[in-house]
Design an enzyme around this catalytic site. Structure first.
Site, PDB file in Angstrom:
ATOM      1  N   CYS A 118     -29.190-126.506   0.076  1.00  0.00           N
ATOM      2  CA  CYS A 118     -30.363-126.179   0.903  1.00  0.00           C
ATOM      3  C   CYS A 118     -31.272-125.259   0.095  1.00  0.00           C
ATOM      4  CB  CYS A 118     -29.932-125.501   2.196  1.00  0.00           C
ATOM      5  SG  CYS A 118     -31.328-124.959   3.220  1.00  0.00           S
ATOM      6  N   CYS A 291    -105.873 -93.773  41.820  1.00  0.00           N
ATOM      7  CA  CYS A 291    -106.334 -93.527  40.457  1.00  0.00           C
ATOM      8  C   CYS A 291    -105.153 -93.426  39.494  1.00  0.00           C
ATOM      9  CB  CYS A 291    -107.164 -92.250  40.405  1.00  0.00           C
ATOM     10  SG  CYS A 291    -106.183 -90.765  40.725  1.00  0.00           S
ATOM     11  N   CYS A 324    -108.951 -92.685  29.185  1.00  0.00           N
ATOM     12  CA  CYS A 324    -107.770 -92.518  28.337  1.00  0.00           C
ATOM     13  C   CYS A 324    -107.706 -93.654  27.320  1.00  0.00           C
ATOM     14  CB  CYS A 324    -106.509 -92.509  29.187  1.00  0.00           C
ATOM     15  SG  CYS A 324    -105.013 -92.472  28.211  1.00  0.00           S
TER      16      CYS A 324
END
Length: 519
Positions: A118, A291, A324
């Site tokens: 084996c 606003c 702005c």
């Protein structure tokens, strides 16, 4: 939304899962052996029978043993058509080598000898304590058993390869059973179960029913895996993605849509579009009217346009005069709002039809049952058959669901997520108008049919009932025809020239989702 009635002829629908007489009379025996089965329910008790059917086809065609046929089928994921195609195009040697099968004529049984070496444990063992596989590699039974046990515990037991270096051969399942059962009978049973359930786990044409709790059934379909089926437990699902039936929406579209609806992306989108964070406490503030001067609940005042707090460099006068100059991602916010409005347009309409479908399923169905019961109690012999009412309701529900899922389809079909580079703006506009025309015609007739079925025909005279019956039958056929037209428009005019292979849709069936029958 009102449209003129269109009385189209009701076409004879082909059974999606059956096969024509011409196919049944096919003279080619090899193709006849591998013809896909109809839609079937596979229980745990009938699983072995279902697996044996495919094994017999391969064994008869190639004159193989059962374990060789199983190895081939597992390698090709139980796709018999693919296996056949490889066999016809590339030949038997290629078919076997790819799957790790050693042809019977190439296999020589082990030669008798007193002892063998084996090469795994490097010990000499008696020939009776060793096993030689069909690939002619021989090792001791102890090493083979250890190898098999490791692979079974790792879940690789469906195709256990030989231990030899660079050997592609698949070990004989009979030998595996024999060796493992000596020391570990429980693992031998596990190995057997893996082989059996591989018919479902690895087979693209067989899938477990997604019911919760699980009913224990699997469904096997025929030629096309893009379909919608119903299990014997009552579970209806898309066979391709195992989610709820969603045609005419493709599986990938439906997955994107459900993810979009489930997560909070649209809520976050709304907050981004409609609110500004307070510069002090960072809480979102929404402006209803007035606003640009905003006051947060924390007392901080700030400018709505740029989000900055009021002060020396940013006075109230500037804010009141709307001068702005620092606008914060204005274009991004506008685009986000357009996207949100578009999503809400399709989501609202889809949900409206789904809500109507649920209301009609439970509310209208009970009303129709009550009406029919009242009429039958009066012994109206001429009108004892009220199947036209229930059939009309079934057709209405199918159309409602088709309409509901048509909106997620339209959202992605005419958006920029999937087909942005495959359609020009002009082409997208033409396709959208074509689809919306089909959609509106279907919606118009669905609304009419819903109103007609809701009439109190149990309180009417015989002549009036007969008139309603005629209208329901005619309108039901019309709704069915409109559904077919919408599906044909999607398949041929919209997806036909695009990624149709990716965005397959389950076909429309006039009789509803196909119910699978037990094997």
């Amino acid at each position: 939304m009102e449209e003129d009635y269109y009385c189209g002829s009701e076409e004879e629908e082909d059974d999606y899962y059956s096969y024509s007489d011409q196919e049944d009379e096919e003279s080619d025996t090899e193709l006849a052996l591998f013809r896909a089965p109809p839609c079937k329910i596979i229980t745990r008790e009938s699983l072995l029978v279902a697996q044996t059917e495919d094994l017999q086809r391969v064994m008869e065609l190639l004159s193989l043993k059962e374990h060789h046929a199983r190895t081939l089928l597992i390698h090709y994921c139980w796709d018999v058509e693919r296996l056949t195609a490889v066999y016809v195009e590339r030949g038997e040697p290629f078919l076997f080598s790819q799957a790790g099968v050693i042809a019977a004529e190439l296999y020589a049984p082990p030669e008798p000898s007193s002892t063998i070496m084996c090469h795994i444990c490097m010990e000499n063992v008696a020939a009776k304590d060793s096993t030689k596989m069909e690939c002619e590699h021989c090792f001791c039974n102890n090493c083979w058993t250890k190898h098999f046990i490791v692979k079974i515990n790792e879940g690789q037991s469906k195709r256990i390869r030989c231990m030899a270096h660079k050997c592609n051969s698949i070990c004989d399942e009979d030998i595996i059973r024999k060796l493992v059962s000596v020391q570990h009978p429980d693992l031998a049973e596990k190995f057997e179960r893996f082989l059996l359930e591989s018919y479902i786990e690895d087979n693209k044409m067989v899938k477990w029913c997604p019911s919760v709790p699980h009913c224990g059934n699997a469904i096997r379909v025929g030629k096309d895996e893009c379909c919608e089926v119903e299990c014997s437990c009552g579970m209806q699902f898309c066979f391709s993605c195992l989610s709820e039936p969603h045609s005419p929406c493709s599986c990938s579209m439906w997955e994107m849509w459900t993810n979009k609806c489930v997560d909070e992306s649209e809520t976050v989108n709304w907050v981004v579009v409609n609110t500004k964070p307070c510069p002090k406490c960072r809480k979102p503030v929404q402006r209803i009217d007035g606003c640009n001067l905003m006051t947060c609940i924390c007392g901080q005042t700030f400018c709505w346009e740029c989000g900055l707090a009021t002060g020396k460099d940013h006075t109230r006068t500037i804010i009141f005069n709307h001068t702005c100059a620092r606008y914060k991602d204005e274009k991004k916010a506008e685009r986000a709002k357009r996207d949100l409005d578009r999503y809400m347009h399709y989501h609202t309409r889809s949900k409206a039809h789904m809500d109507s479908s649920e209301e009609e399923e439970y509310g209208l169905r009970e009303k129709i049952k009550k009406k029919v019961s009242n009429l039958e109690a009066e012994d109206l012999l001429k009108y004892r058959d009220f199947s036209w009412a229930t059939n009309g309701l079934d057709g209405l529900l199918r159309a409602r669901r088709a309409l509901s899922y048509s909106y997620p389809f339209a959202y992605y079909m005419f958006g920029e997520e999937l087909f942005k580079d495959e359609m020009t703006e002009e082409g997208r506009k033409i396709k959208k108008e074509l689809f919306e025309d089909q959609q509106k015609q279907l919606e118009s007739n669905v609304v009419k049919l819903s109103k007609l079925l809701g009439l109190p025909f149990d309180d009417l005279e015989d002549e009036e009932i007969a008139k309603i019956q005629e209208q329901v039958v005619s309108l039901s056929a019309m709704v069915d025809d409109r559904c077919k037209n919408m599906y044909e428009c999607i398949e041929n005019d919209l997806l036909g020239s695009l990624k149709y292979s990716i965005h397959n849709i389950a076909p429309y069936r006039s009789k509803g989702i196909k119910k699978a029958v037990e094997l």
